[in-house]
Design an enzyme around this catalytic site. Structure first.
Site, short mmCIF file in Angstrom:
data_model
loop_
_atom_site.label_atom_id
_atom_site.label_comp_id
_atom_site.label_asym_id
_atom_site.label_seq_id
_atom_site.Cartn_x
_atom_site.Cartn_y
_atom_site.Cartn_z
N GLU A 182 0.85 -1.19 0.00
CA GLU A 182 0.00 0.00 0.00
C GLU A 182 0.89 1.25 0.00
OE1 GLU A 182 1.44 -1.03 3.72
OE2 GLU A 182 -0.08 -2.22 2.68
N ASP A 183 0.34 2.36 -0.48
CA ASP A 183 1.09 3.62 -0.47
C ASP A 183 1.29 4.09 0.96
OD1 ASP A 183 1.19 3.64 -3.21
OD2 ASP A 183 -0.57 4.92 -3.46
N ILE A 184 2.21 5.02 1.12
CA ILE A 184 2.55 5.51 2.46
C ILE A 184 1.34 6.14 3.15
CG2 ILE A 184 3.34 7.76 1.57
CD1 ILE A 184 5.50 7.72 3.75
N ARG A 286 2.77 8.56 -11.42
CA ARG A 286 3.50 8.64 -10.15
C ARG A 286 4.45 7.47 -9.92
NH1 ARG A 286 0.74 5.49 -6.10
NH2 ARG A 286 -1.26 4.71 -6.89
#
Length: 370
Positions: A182-184, A286
């Site tokens: 998962e992203d930060i 991104r």
């Protein structure tokens, strides 16, 4: 070209060598490493008065060096600083007779020195600890985040988990793997995300089952940002299940979406009616610095939208694994179609995102954690 050998003989030699290398790297013939391993194993059985077994947890690592051939190997691997076995195998498998002629001299170089032993190490085979983790913070990454040589953030999920496990087994090093990431700024909730830690050369090989519960409590008490469950010892072969179904398993998300235009209950009805929506997702802008450019087909199996106010909706999604949810919402400048932006005909963005579940039954759930 040697003046004493006809061109067709040289060509035959090149083609033959190329075919031999291809056979070697495609497992049609034993590798030099396997032959050497068999020879040295027989000698070690005699010297150590014990039987060799591929299932033994005691390993002897022998590193051989041959400086004279290093230049050819690096040329074959296109000048890579670090040459791995897989990289060399790939280069040899793909080489054409013409490339072989360019990289390797004819007749072949007669080396004057044999291989030498660069290092001998006695090791314990790797131990694998699996479990699930939840991440409650939107400020820590899954793995250490290094950007242009500069560390971002104080810690990571990997470090919070691996530090205690490495200490318990007194391992030389660890390798952390998980079923996706998962992203930060995304939380991992529900029953957590499966992970496995490989403990390299552990100096303590036995840990009682009761110690796993203590270790789990210790990790969970160290930080409020994460929690682990289902900690257990697993075999090397079973760790393959961590990556199985990468493209087919389902994940459930909950996201808060902000929409530019005024919303009405009709918009939620529209989203709720969507089933098995097929997306075409180009590699998001991104992540283009670390992912290859491609267009991937993904599926949104189900959506459930509820109106919060005139500009915000809570959107629950059941998606195919590998779906970029943020891009599904805002469209990524037309790189993801269709998207929430196109469905509602208005700019939309993710305010907050949570992973609610990762559908997999590995590692086994433990009764003490349910």
């Amino acid at each position: 070209m040697s003046p004493c050998i006809a061109p067709e003989t040289q060509q035959d030699y090149i083609v033959t060598c190329s075919c031999i290398y291809r056979a070697a790297v495609s497992n049609d013939m034993p590798s030099v490493k396997d032959v050497y391993k068999e020879m040295i194993s027989q000698q070690l059985e005699t010297r150590l008065n014990t039987q060799h077994s591929t299932q033994s947890q005691f390993e002897i690592e022998i590193n051989l060096s041959h400086p004279e051939s290093e230049d050819v190997v690096k040329r074959l691997c296109h000048g890579k600083r670090t040459v791995t076995l897989s990289l060399l195998k790939g280069a040899l498998y793909e080489i054409t007779p013409q490339e072989f002629r360019r990289f390797c001299p004819y007749p072949p170089t007669a080396y004057t020195k044999a291989c030498c032993i660069a290092e001998i190490r006695c090791l314990h085979s790797s131990v694998f600890v699996a479990g699930r983790y939840c991440k409650y913070s939107r400020c820590i990454s899954q793995t250490p985040w290094i950007l242009d040589g500069v560390r971002k953030g104080k810690t990571s999920v990997q470090e919070l988990i691996c530090q205690r496990i490495q200490e318990r087994w007194r391992a030389d090093d660890v390798k952390f793997s998980s079923s996706g990431r998962e992203d930060i700024d995304v939380r991992m909730l529900g029953q957590g995300r499966p992970f496995v830690v490989e403990l390299i050369n552990p100096h303590r090989s036995f840990v009682a089952m009761t110690d796993f519960a203590k270790l789990q409590r210790k990790i969970n008490s160290d930080s409020s940002d994460i929690a682990v469950r289902d900690l257990q010892l697993v075999g090397r072969d079973s760790t393959k299940r961590l990556k199985e179904g990468e493209e087919t398993k389902q994940k459930t998300y909950c996201t808060l979406v902000k929409v530019e235009r005024l919303l009405s209950p009709t918009d939620c009805d529209l989203l709720n009616s969507v089933k098995d929506l097929v997306l075409q997702q180009k590699t998001p802008i991104r992540v283009m610095h670390r992912r290859s450019l491609a267009c991937r087909q993904r599926v949104i199996h189900q959506m459930s939208a509820s109106l919060i106010d005139s500009h915000h909706i809570r959107l629950s999604l059941v998606t195919q694994a590998g779906t970029y949810v943020k891009e599904f919402v805002h469209g990524d400048m037309g790189r993801t179609v269709p998207c929430v932006r196109s469905l509602l005909d208005s700019p939309a963005e993710v305010v907050a995102l949570d992973v609610k579940s990762v559908e997999t039954d590995w590692p086994p759930f433990l009764l003490s954690d349910t």
